[in-house]
Design a protein around this motif. Sequence first.
Motif, PDB file in Angstrom:
ATOM      1  N   LEU A  35       0.823  -1.201   0.000  1.00  0.00           N
ATOM      2  CA  LEU A  35       0.000   0.000   0.000  1.00  0.00           C
ATOM      3  C   LEU A  35       0.864   1.260   0.000  1.00  0.00           C
ATOM      4  O   LEU A  35       0.577   2.222  -0.723  1.00  0.00           O
ATOM      5  CB  LEU A  35      -0.931  -0.004   1.207  1.00  0.00           C
ATOM      6  N   VAL A  36       1.940   1.268   0.796  1.00  0.00           N
ATOM      7  CA  VAL A  36       2.855   2.417   0.789  1.00  0.00           C
ATOM      8  C   VAL A  36       3.429   2.619  -0.605  1.00  0.00           C
ATOM      9  O   VAL A  36       3.493   3.752  -1.122  1.00  0.00           O
ATOM     10  CB  VAL A  36       3.986   2.216   1.821  1.00  0.00           C
ATOM     11  N   ARG A  37       3.831   1.548  -1.233  1.00  0.00           N
ATOM     12  CA  ARG A  37       4.367   1.630  -2.599  1.00  0.00           C
ATOM     13  C   ARG A  37       3.336   2.252  -3.549  1.00  0.00           C
ATOM     14  O   ARG A  37       3.647   3.162  -4.334  1.00  0.00           O
ATOM     15  CB  ARG A  37       4.757   0.236  -3.075  1.00  0.00           C
ATOM     16  N   ARG A  38       2.102   1.808  -3.452  1.00  0.00           N
ATOM     17  CA  ARG A  38       1.049   2.320  -4.332  1.00  0.00           C
ATOM     18  C   ARG A  38       0.733   3.793  -4.048  1.00  0.00           C
ATOM     19  O   ARG A  38       0.445   4.558  -4.978  1.00  0.00           O
ATOM     20  CB  ARG A  38      -0.213   1.474  -4.191  1.00  0.00           C
ATOM     21  N   ILE A  39       0.777   4.187  -2.785  1.00  0.00           N
ATOM     22  CA  ILE A  39       0.510   5.588  -2.441  1.00  0.00           C
ATOM     23  C   ILE A  39       1.481   6.503  -3.178  1.00  0.00           C
ATOM     24  O   ILE A  39       1.082   7.488  -3.817  1.00  0.00           O
ATOM     25  CB  ILE A  39       0.613   5.800  -0.918  1.00  0.00           C
ATOM     26  N   PHE A  40       2.761   6.168  -3.113  1.00  0.00           N
ATOM     27  CA  PHE A  40       3.760   7.034  -3.750  1.00  0.00           C
ATOM     28  C   PHE A  40       3.713   6.931  -5.270  1.00  0.00           C
ATOM     29  O   PHE A  40       3.869   7.939  -5.975  1.00  0.00           O
ATOM     30  CB  PHE A  40       5.154   6.707  -3.225  1.00  0.00           C
ATOM     31  N   GLN A  41       3.497   5.739  -5.778  1.00  0.00           N
ATOM     32  CA  GLN A  41       3.438   5.597  -7.234  1.00  0.00           C
ATOM     33  C   GLN A  41       2.251   6.343  -7.814  1.00  0.00           C
ATOM     34  O   GLN A  41       2.356   6.991  -8.855  1.00  0.00           O
ATOM     35  CB  GLN A  41       3.387   4.115  -7.600  1.00  0.00           C
ATOM     36  N   ARG A  42       1.117   6.302  -7.141  1.00  0.00           N
ATOM     37  CA  ARG A  42      -0.069   6.995  -7.640  1.00  0.00           C
ATOM     38  C   ARG A  42       0.028   8.504  -7.419  1.00  0.00           C
ATOM     39  O   ARG A  42      -0.560   9.279  -8.182  1.00  0.00           O
ATOM     40  CB  ARG A  42      -1.331   6.429  -6.971  1.00  0.00           C
ATOM     41  N   HIS A  43       0.767   8.915  -6.399  1.00  0.00           N
ATOM     42  CA  HIS A  43       0.988  10.347  -6.178  1.00  0.00           C
ATOM     43  C   HIS A  43       1.784  10.947  -7.333  1.00  0.00           C
ATOM     44  O   HIS A  43       1.529  12.073  -7.767  1.00  0.00           O
ATOM     45  CB  HIS A  43       1.714  10.550  -4.848  1.00  0.00           C
ATOM     46  N   GLY A  44       2.769  10.183  -7.808  1.00  0.00           N
ATOM     47  CA  GLY A  44       3.459  10.543  -9.035  1.00  0.00           C
ATOM     48  C   GLY A  44       4.576  11.558  -8.901  1.00  0.00           C
ATOM     49  O   GLY A  44       5.200  11.910  -9.905  1.00  0.00           O
ATOM     50  N   ARG A  45       4.873  12.004  -7.686  1.00  0.00           N
ATOM     51  CA  ARG A  45       5.940  13.001  -7.532  1.00  0.00           C
ATOM     52  C   ARG A  45       7.311  12.315  -7.576  1.00  0.00           C
ATOM     53  O   ARG A  45       7.552  11.354  -6.851  1.00  0.00           O
ATOM     54  CB  ARG A  45       5.775  13.737  -6.202  1.00  0.00           C
ATOM     55  N   PRO A  46       8.238  12.792  -8.418  1.00  0.00           N
ATOM     56  CA  PRO A  46       9.587  12.211  -8.428  1.00  0.00           C
ATOM     57  C   PRO A  46      10.271  12.388  -7.070  1.00  0.00           C
ATOM     58  O   PRO A  46      10.134  13.425  -6.421  1.00  0.00           O
ATOM     59  CB  PRO A  46      10.312  13.009  -9.523  1.00  0.00           C
ATOM     60  N   LEU A  47      10.984  11.371  -6.644  1.00  0.00           N
ATOM     61  CA  LEU A  47      11.688  11.407  -5.368  1.00  0.00           C
ATOM     62  C   LEU A  47      13.197  11.442  -5.625  1.00  0.00           C
ATOM     63  O   LEU A  47      13.756  10.487  -6.160  1.00  0.00           O
ATOM     64  CB  LEU A  47      11.338  10.190  -4.519  1.00  0.00           C
ATOM     65  N   GLU A  48      13.812  12.549  -5.245  1.00  0.00           N
ATOM     66  CA  GLU A  48      15.265  12.646  -5.323  1.00  0.00           C
ATOM     67  C   GLU A  48      15.911  12.432  -3.956  1.00  0.00           C
ATOM     68  O   GLU A  48      17.006  11.894  -3.859  1.00  0.00           O
ATOM     69  CB  GLU A  48      15.673  14.009  -5.886  1.00  0.00           C
ATOM     70  N   ARG A  49      15.202  12.860  -2.901  1.00  0.00           N
ATOM     71  CA  ARG A  49      15.728  12.691  -1.546  1.00  0.00           C
ATOM     72  C   ARG A  49      14.553  12.626  -0.580  1.00  0.00           C
ATOM     73  O   ARG A  49      13.589  13.395  -0.714  1.00  0.00           O
ATOM     74  CB  ARG A  49      16.654  13.854  -1.180  1.00  0.00           C
ATOM     75  N   PHE A  50      14.614  11.716   0.388  1.00  0.00           N
ATOM     76  CA  PHE A  50      13.521  11.575   1.342  1.00  0.00           C
ATOM     77  C   PHE A  50      14.065  11.321   2.737  1.00  0.00           C
ATOM     78  O   PHE A  50      15.194  10.862   2.920  1.00  0.00           O
ATOM     79  CB  PHE A  50      12.563  10.456   0.926  1.00  0.00           C
ATOM     80  N   LEU A  51      13.229  11.612   3.731  1.00  0.00           N
ATOM     81  CA  LEU A  51      13.540  11.381   5.131  1.00  0.00           C
ATOM     82  C   LEU A  51      12.895  10.092   5.602  1.00  0.00           C
ATOM     83  O   LEU A  51      11.741   9.813   5.276  1.00  0.00           O
ATOM     84  CB  LEU A  51      13.005  12.530   5.996  1.00  0.00           C
TER      85      LEU A  51
END
Length: 260
Positions: A35-51
């Motif tokens: 579900l976490v994976r799907r949340i970010f994939q569907r959000h669609g924002r590129p991730l360059e750096r995360f906390l």
Amino acid sequence: MSEAGEAHWQRAELAEEFLEHRQQLLPLIEVQEDLVRRIFQRHGRPLERFLDIGSGDGAMSELVRSFAPTAEAVLVDFSEPMLARAGRRLGGEGWRAVRADLSGPGWLQALPAGPYDAAVSSFAIHHLTAERKRALFAELLGLLAPGAMFVNVDVVVIGGPLAGLFDEQILANAAARRGGGQHGGEEPFDDHSEDRPDPVEDQLAWMREAGFEDVELHFKWAEGAIFGGARPAAGAAAGGAPRTTRKGAPWTPSRQSQAR
């Protein structure tokens, strides 16, 4: 995690034993991770750096990098044994560790400068007091880039017939891992002396109060929950009107939170 919460996890042998069998012990962990994976994939924002807040051994960072392999992970945790294990899990590149105590705002001083494209946390923030959770959500909002999300996987306080089910399932899973043996009272995973969970309704309200938008409860099974929100996009107004009840009275935390 905080210094208080890490007192339990500073013992390397205990950290190793729990994390060795994390995927087998935690209820529905594969569903939650998907579900976490799907949340970010569907959000669609590129991730360059995360906390990764209260990162432990880096399991959440490993999950995020499975769908954003070029993203740099910044892991924040107080436990040296946990961060050492994160190094073994994540390898030598694409991440950095920040040893810091989340129980006060001083952890911000140890961070590389923001903004960040996402923030995640997994089974860590429940170690903090209600007041500190509320402040941490506001601190995270300030670290995120416009439109970036915070997603928290954690345990929360519940009432009713399902109260305690999450822990019971962990113990049942531990017994199954041992081949069906009975729980003998020696299981180290059943120590909650450092836990300070709060109702998810209160935590959603604190996120909205901090200025997050699209605040949602994405998943809940007994005490297990996934929830989060996003920093408003550039040009959007942060914050909003104070939360009220259906009758228009000012909202206040539940009795369960007030007691913590």
